[in-house]
Write a protein that holds these residues in place. Structure first.
Motif, PDB file in Angstrom:
ATOM      1  N   PRO A 334       0.822  -1.333   0.030  1.00 33.42           N
ATOM      2  CA  PRO A 334       0.039   0.123  -0.045  1.00 33.42           C
ATOM      3  C   PRO A 334       0.733   1.318   0.104  1.00 33.42           C
ATOM      4  O   PRO A 334       2.017   0.829   0.200  1.00 33.42           O
ATOM      5  CB  PRO A 334      -0.787  -0.139   1.357  1.00 33.42           C
ATOM      6  CG  PRO A 334       0.107  -0.950   2.103  1.00 33.42           C
ATOM      7  CD  PRO A 334       0.898  -1.997   1.206  1.00 33.42           C
ATOM      8  N   ASP A 335       0.171   2.362  -0.247  1.00 35.11           N
ATOM      9  CA  ASP A 335       0.988   3.708  -0.197  1.00 35.11           C
ATOM     10  C   ASP A 335       1.077   4.298   1.187  1.00 35.11           C
ATOM     11  O   ASP A 335       2.020   5.145   1.278  1.00 35.11           O
ATOM     12  CB  ASP A 335       0.415   4.450  -1.119  1.00 35.11           C
ATOM     13  CG  ASP A 335      -0.117   3.995  -2.582  1.00 35.11           C
ATOM     14  OD1 ASP A 335       1.042   3.889  -3.281  1.00 35.11           O
ATOM     15  OD2 ASP A 335      -1.003   3.611  -2.781  1.00 35.11           O
ATOM     16  N   SER A 336       0.419   3.906   2.001  1.00 29.34           N
ATOM     17  CA  SER A 336       0.692   4.224   3.315  1.00 29.34           C
ATOM     18  C   SER A 336      -0.068   3.262   4.391  1.00 29.34           C
ATOM     19  O   SER A 336      -1.072   2.388   3.966  1.00 29.34           O
ATOM     20  CB  SER A 336      -0.048   5.698   3.590  1.00 29.34           C
ATOM     21  OG  SER A 336      -1.501   5.706   3.413  1.00 29.34           O
ATOM     22  N   ILE A 337       0.446   3.391   5.384  1.00 29.65           N
ATOM     23  CA  ILE A 337      -0.181   2.245   6.682  1.00 29.65           C
ATOM     24  C   ILE A 337      -0.605   3.091   7.810  1.00 29.65           C
ATOM     25  O   ILE A 337       0.394   3.846   8.298  1.00 29.65           O
ATOM     26  CB  ILE A 337       0.740   1.121   6.736  1.00 29.65           C
ATOM     27  CG1 ILE A 337       1.136   0.326   5.606  1.00 29.65           C
ATOM     28  CG2 ILE A 337       0.353   0.208   8.067  1.00 29.65           C
ATOM     29  CD1 ILE A 337       2.306  -0.597   5.712  1.00 29.65           C
ATOM     30  N   THR A 338      -1.715   2.876   8.573  1.00 33.09           N
ATOM     31  CA  THR A 338      -1.820   3.296   9.781  1.00 33.09           C
ATOM     32  C   THR A 338      -1.929   2.068  10.773  1.00 33.09           C
ATOM     33  O   THR A 338      -2.726   1.326  10.609  1.00 33.09           O
ATOM     34  CB  THR A 338      -3.100   3.924   9.692  1.00 33.09           C
ATOM     35  OG1 THR A 338      -3.196   5.017   8.934  1.00 33.09           O
ATOM     36  CG2 THR A 338      -3.292   4.872  11.186  1.00 33.09           C
ATOM     37  N   ILE A 339      -1.111   2.331  11.773  1.00 27.72           N
ATOM     38  CA  ILE A 339      -0.888   1.201  12.739  1.00 27.72           C
ATOM     39  C   ILE A 339      -1.626   1.682  14.044  1.00 27.72           C
ATOM     40  O   ILE A 339      -1.207   2.703  14.693  1.00 27.72           O
ATOM     41  CB  ILE A 339       0.597   1.049  13.274  1.00 27.72           C
ATOM     42  CG1 ILE A 339       1.520   0.413  12.149  1.00 27.72           C
ATOM     43  CG2 ILE A 339       0.469  -0.076  14.142  1.00 27.72           C
ATOM     44  CD1 ILE A 339       1.005  -0.576  11.326  1.00 27.72           C
ATOM     45  N   MET A 389       0.746  11.072  14.298  1.00 27.69           N
ATOM     46  CA  MET A 389       0.726  10.078  15.704  1.00 27.69           C
ATOM     47  C   MET A 389      -0.299  10.726  16.591  1.00 27.69           C
ATOM     48  O   MET A 389      -0.599  12.022  16.957  1.00 27.69           O
ATOM     49  CB  MET A 389       2.077   9.857  16.089  1.00 27.69           C
ATOM     50  CG  MET A 389       2.020   9.023  17.511  1.00 27.69           C
ATOM     51  SD  MET A 389       3.813   8.793  18.043  1.00 27.69           S
ATOM     52  CE  MET A 389       4.395  10.648  18.211  1.00 27.69           C
ATOM     53  N   TYR A 390      -0.996   9.698  17.292  1.00 34.65           N
ATOM     54  CA  TYR A 390      -1.770  10.059  18.356  1.00 34.65           C
ATOM     55  C   TYR A 390      -2.021   9.023  19.394  1.00 34.65           C
ATOM     56  O   TYR A 390      -1.698   7.891  18.860  1.00 34.65           O
ATOM     57  CB  TYR A 390      -3.149  10.592  18.061  1.00 34.65           C
ATOM     58  CG  TYR A 390      -4.148   9.589  17.348  1.00 34.65           C
ATOM     59  CD1 TYR A 390      -5.186   8.966  18.164  1.00 34.65           C
ATOM     60  CD2 TYR A 390      -4.127   9.225  16.037  1.00 34.65           C
ATOM     61  CE1 TYR A 390      -6.085   8.211  17.640  1.00 34.65           C
ATOM     62  CE2 TYR A 390      -4.788   8.168  15.488  1.00 34.65           C
ATOM     63  CZ  TYR A 390      -5.848   8.057  16.239  1.00 34.65           C
ATOM     64  OH  TYR A 390      -6.682   6.940  15.553  1.00 34.65           O
ATOM     65  N   LYS A 391      -2.362   9.241  20.701  1.00 33.60           N
ATOM     66  CA  LYS A 391      -2.494   8.146  21.649  1.00 33.60           C
ATOM     67  C   LYS A 391      -3.939   8.100  22.142  1.00 33.60           C
ATOM     68  O   LYS A 391      -4.819   9.342  21.859  1.00 33.60           O
ATOM     69  CB  LYS A 391      -1.451   8.247  22.771  1.00 33.60           C
ATOM     70  CG  LYS A 391      -0.247   8.045  22.581  1.00 33.60           C
ATOM     71  CD  LYS A 391       0.832   8.616  23.470  1.00 33.60           C
ATOM     72  CE  LYS A 391       0.659   7.849  24.664  1.00 33.60           C
ATOM     73  NZ  LYS A 391       1.038   6.462  24.685  1.00 33.60           N
ATOM     74  N   GLN A 392      -4.646   7.015  22.599  1.00 26.17           N
ATOM     75  CA  GLN A 392      -5.890   6.962  23.065  1.00 26.17           C
ATOM     76  C   GLN A 392      -5.984   6.519  24.542  1.00 26.17           C
ATOM     77  O   GLN A 392      -4.948   5.792  25.029  1.00 26.17           O
ATOM     78  CB  GLN A 392      -6.893   6.069  22.174  1.00 26.17           C
ATOM     79  CG  GLN A 392      -7.039   6.683  20.913  1.00 26.17           C
ATOM     80  CD  GLN A 392      -7.775   5.603  20.169  1.00 26.17           C
ATOM     81  OE1 GLN A 392      -7.143   4.675  19.670  1.00 26.17           O
ATOM     82  NE2 GLN A 392      -9.006   5.340  20.013  1.00 26.17           N
ATOM     83  N   LYS A 393      -6.674   6.839  25.442  1.00 28.12           N
ATOM     84  CA  LYS A 393      -7.001   6.253  26.377  1.00 28.12           C
ATOM     85  C   LYS A 393      -7.288   4.527  26.409  1.00 28.12           C
ATOM     86  O   LYS A 393      -7.949   4.101  25.535  1.00 28.12           O
ATOM     87  CB  LYS A 393      -8.259   6.775  27.307  1.00 28.12           C
ATOM     88  CG  LYS A 393      -8.044   8.242  27.871  1.00 28.12           C
ATOM     89  CD  LYS A 393      -9.145   8.765  28.660  1.00 28.12           C
ATOM     90  CE  LYS A 393      -8.958  10.254  29.218  1.00 28.12           C
ATOM     91  NZ  LYS A 393      -9.967  10.484  30.014  1.00 28.12           N
ATOM     92  N   MET A 399       0.225   2.382  24.097  1.00 28.86           N
ATOM     93  CA  MET A 399       1.296   2.332  23.088  1.00 28.86           C
ATOM     94  C   MET A 399       0.574   3.594  22.076  1.00 28.86           C
ATOM     95  O   MET A 399       0.021   4.581  22.768  1.00 28.86           O
ATOM     96  CB  MET A 399       1.159   1.085  22.226  1.00 28.86           C
ATOM     97  CG  MET A 399       1.895  -0.044  23.047  1.00 28.86           C
ATOM     98  SD  MET A 399       3.613   0.377  23.506  1.00 28.86           S
ATOM     99  CE  MET A 399       4.506  -0.301  22.099  1.00 28.86           C
ATOM    100  N   GLU A 400       0.787   3.653  20.793  1.00 31.02           N
ATOM    101  CA  GLU A 400       0.386   4.610  20.077  1.00 31.02           C
ATOM    102  C   GLU A 400      -0.230   4.211  18.732  1.00 31.02           C
ATOM    103  O   GLU A 400      -0.215   3.081  18.389  1.00 31.02           O
ATOM    104  CB  GLU A 400       1.641   5.582  19.755  1.00 31.02           C
ATOM    105  CG  GLU A 400       2.590   4.885  18.647  1.00 31.02           C
ATOM    106  CD  GLU A 400       3.724   3.790  19.268  1.00 31.02           C
ATOM    107  OE1 GLU A 400       4.602   3.651  18.482  1.00 31.02           O
ATOM    108  OE2 GLU A 400       3.600   3.521  20.531  1.00 31.02           O
ATOM    109  N   ASN A 401      -0.916   5.200  18.104  1.00 27.12           N
ATOM    110  CA  ASN A 401      -1.433   5.055  16.638  1.00 27.12           C
ATOM    111  C   ASN A 401      -0.383   5.958  15.938  1.00 27.12           C
ATOM    112  O   ASN A 401      -0.104   7.197  16.247  1.00 27.12           O
ATOM    113  CB  ASN A 401      -3.106   5.613  16.763  1.00 27.12           C
ATOM    114  CG  ASN A 401      -3.862   4.893  17.532  1.00 27.12           C
ATOM    115  OD1 ASN A 401      -3.835   3.411  17.673  1.00 27.12           O
ATOM    116  ND2 ASN A 401      -4.703   5.665  18.090  1.00 27.12           N
ATOM    117  N   ILE A 402      -0.256   5.316  14.776  1.00 26.90           N
ATOM    118  CA  ILE A 402       0.912   5.913  13.963  1.00 26.90           C
ATOM    119  C   ILE A 402       0.812   5.682  12.548  1.00 26.90           C
ATOM    120  O   ILE A 402       0.547   4.694  12.099  1.00 26.90           O
ATOM    121  CB  ILE A 402       2.467   5.627  14.659  1.00 26.90           C
ATOM    122  CG1 ILE A 402       3.412   6.144  13.518  1.00 26.90           C
ATOM    123  CG2 ILE A 402       2.561   4.026  14.365  1.00 26.90           C
ATOM    124  CD1 ILE A 402       3.906   7.511  13.908  1.00 26.90           C
ATOM    125  N   GLY A 403       0.695   6.887  11.846  1.00 27.22           N
ATOM    126  CA  GLY A 403       0.718   6.808  10.212  1.00 27.22           C
ATOM    127  C   GLY A 403       1.954   6.740   9.720  1.00 27.22           C
ATOM    128  O   GLY A 403       3.153   7.546   9.877  1.00 27.22           O
TER     129      GLY A 403
END
Length: 475
Positions: A334-339, A389-393, A399-403
C-alpha cells in the motif's frame, strides 16, 4: 482493588493515571487506612511505601511537582511489575506536539530526547519518533484562518466489530433508516456548502469516514457522493478528498467507479489483520483473500494512493499472527499504513466480555513491544516514514497510533485533525466540529447528536447551532 493513601489529593488523578498503566482496568481507591500503597509527596522527596519494597524519589525542581509525582509512581511500579512501558509517563493524546513546540524554540534533537527521558522516562526510540513526526508535520500544519477541512460521517457498518465503541450501526438492522439518514445528511451538506461559499472559505481536505461509508448500497453511495461533490469539490480547489472504504466486504467495483467519477484522491482499505481466525473472532465478515481482491480492483481502476489500517494487540493474536500480517501487507505494498494500538473501550463488547472472563486474551507488554517492532520493520522495508501520531485512553501497553507514508502519499487531513490548527466542519450523526482560533491558540467544539433517528429529526437544529459557532470566527 488497589487501595492508595496519598498525602496530597490534588495529585489523585495523576497517580490514578499512572497506576492504571500497569493493570487491566484496575479498581483504584484512595483511602486513609488499610492501604496497599502509601504515597507521601514532599517538596524535596516523594516517599512510596508498599509491597514488596519502599522507594524514595528525590524531586527535580526543574519540572512541575505533578510531573515528578507521576515519574516517581511510574518508576516504582516499573520496578515492581517488571513491565517495560516505552512511553513512560506520557499519556496525553498528542505526544508529537511536545517535540514540535521544542523544535520551534530551537531545541536540538539530542536535548529533546534527553528531556523526554528525564521528564517522562520515555524510551529513546519513542522520543525520536515524536521528533520525526514533528519534523514531517511542521511544513503541512495549517497556518491560515480561512483554510478548513470537511468531515462527513457514515454511522453504518456491515457488522459491529467486537472492539468498537463508535456510533456504528449494523446496516442489516437499519435498512429502513438509511435513506432518511442520507437525505438529512444531504441537506446538511448542501447547507454547509452554501455557508462556505458565502464566507469564501478554502476547503483543503474532505474526509468521508465513519462507520463505513461503503456499507450502503451502490445507488445510495452514488446519491450521497453527488451531494458531497456539488457542495465541496466542484467549486473548490480541494487538495485531498479521502473516502475511508474500510471493510473489504463493503467495497464494490461500482462504488470505486463512483469515487473516481467524483474526484476522490485517496482511499483506505482496512483489513486490521491478515489472519482469518482473528477476523472471525472480532466479528468481521471478510477474509484475507478479500483484502487482496479489493486492493487489486482499486489499483486496476487507477487509485494510486491507498492506505491500509492494521491493529496491534487484537484479541488472541500472538507474534506469529503479526509476522503473517506484516508479510502479507508487504506483498500488497500500500501507499501508506496506519498502525493502531488495541484500545479496549468501556463501551465495547470486548471490554464487557473480558471483565466477565470470556475467552478473549490480549498480548502481554513484552509481546506487544515486539509486535510494534515488527510493524516498524515492515514500514522500513516499504520505504515509509512516520507522518502523524496520536494516543488514546485504555490502549493496551499505553502504546500509540501511528501513520506511515511513502513519498507524497500522506493523509493531510490526518495531520490537520490531530494538530488542531485547522477548523474542521463535521457533518452527520455523532460528527464533532472543531472551530480553531489560531490567534488565541484555542478551539471550540460542537457535536451533532449521536443517535441516527435523533439526527434525522433535528438536522436543522444541528446546522443552525454549527453556523452560530462558525460565525464567532467567520462573522
Amino acid at each position: 482493588m488497589i487501595k492508595v493513601k496519598l498525602s496530597n489529593e490534588q495529585f489523585n488523578y495523576d497517580v490514578f493515571q499512572i497506576i492504571n498503566l500497569f493493570y487491566f482496568f484496575p479498581d483504584i481507591k484512595f483511602v486513609e487506612e488499610d492501604y496497599d500503597f502509601n504515597i507521601n509527596v514532599g517538596e524535596t522527596v516523594i516517599d512510596i511505601q508498599g509491597q514488596p519494597e519502599s522507594f524514595k524519589y528525590f524531586v527535580n525542581n526543574v519540572y512541575k511537582l505533578k510531573d515528578e509525582v507521576k515519574k516517581a509512581v511510574f518508576i516504582y511500579f516499573s520496578k515492581n511489575t517488571t513491565q517495560e512501558l516505552p512511553w513512560g509517563t506520557i499519556i496525553g493524546i498528542r505526544p508529537s506536539k511536545k517535540a514540535l513546540d521544542l523544535l520551534e524554540r530551537g531545541v536540538s534533537d539530542d536535548k529533546i530526547i534527553a528531556e523526554f527521558k528525564e521528564k517522562h522516562v520515555t524510551r529513546e526510540d519513542k522520543a525520536q519518533l515524536c521528533i520525526d513526526v514533528a519534523k514531517f508535520e511542521r511544513n503541512i500544519v495549517n497556518k491560515e484562518k480561512n483554510n478548513v477541512s470537511i468531515y462527513i460521517d457514515m454511522p453504518f457498518c456491515p457488522t459491529r466489530c467486537i472492539y468498537c465503541s463508535f456510533t456504528s450501526n449494523p446496516i442489516g438492522k437499519c435498512k429502513n433508516i438509511v435513506m432518511p439518514y442520507l437525505e438529512a445528511l444531504a441537506h446538511e451538506i448542501k447547507s454547509i456548502g452554501e455557508y462556505i461559499l458565502e464566507k469564501k472559505l478554502n476547503i483543503e481536505c474532505v474526509y468521508f469516514g465513519g462507520g463505513t461509508p461503503t456499507a450502503i448500497n451502490n445507488e445510495q453511495f452514488e446519491y450521497i457522493m453527488n451531494y458531497i461533490y456539488d457542495a465541496f469539490i466542484l467549486r473548490n480547489n480541494v487538495r485531498e478528498f479521502t473516502v475511508e472504504c474500510g471493510r473489504p466486504d463493503s467495497i464494490t467495483r461500482e462504488k470505486l467507479i463512483t469515487m473516481k467519477k467524483y474526484g476522490v484522491h485517496r482511499i483506505s482499505i482496512n483489513p486490521q489483520t491478515m489472519n482469518d481466525d482473528t477476523l472471525k473472532l472480532i466479528g468481521r465478515n471478510h477474509c484475507v483473500e478479500d483484502v487482496f481482491e479489493k486492493f487489486e480492483m482499486a489499483r486496476e481502476l487507477g487509485f494510486n494512493n491507498i492506505n491500509m489500517d492494521l491493529i496491534v494487540g487484537l484479541p488472541g493474536e500472538k507474534i506469529s499472527h503479526m509476522i503473517k500480517t506484516c508479510n502479507e501487507i508487504y506483498k500488497i505494498k500500500p501507499d501508506s499504513i496506519t498502525i493502531h494500538g488495541m484500545s479496549i473501550k468501556r463501551a465495547s463488547r470486548l471490554h464487557e466480555n473480558m471483565l466477565n472472563n470470556y475467552r478473549f486474551e490480549v498480548p502481554g507488554q513484552e509481546e506487544l513491544n515486539k509486535m510494534y517492532g515488527l510493524t516498524v520493520e515492515l514500514t522500513k522495508k516499504l520505504d515509509m516514514k512516520p507522518y502523524y501520531m496520536y494516543k488514546q485512553k485504555n490502549m493496551i501497553g499505553n502504546m500509540e497510533n501511528i501513520g506511515y507514508t511513502a513519498i507524497s502519499k500522506e493523509g493531510i487531513y490526518n495531520i490537520q485533525m490531530i494538530e488542531e490548527k485547522q477548523t474542521v466542519i463535521a457533518l452527520g450523526a455523532d460528527a464533532v466540529s472543531k472551530v480553531v482560533f489560531l490567534d488565541e491558540n484555542r478551539h471550540e467544539r460542537f457535536a451533532n447528536v449521536k443517535d441516527v433517528r435523533e439526527y434525522i429529526k433535528r438536522v436543522d437544529e444541528m446546522i443552525d447551532k454549527k453556523i452560530v459557532l462558525l460565525n464567532t470566527l467567520y462573522a
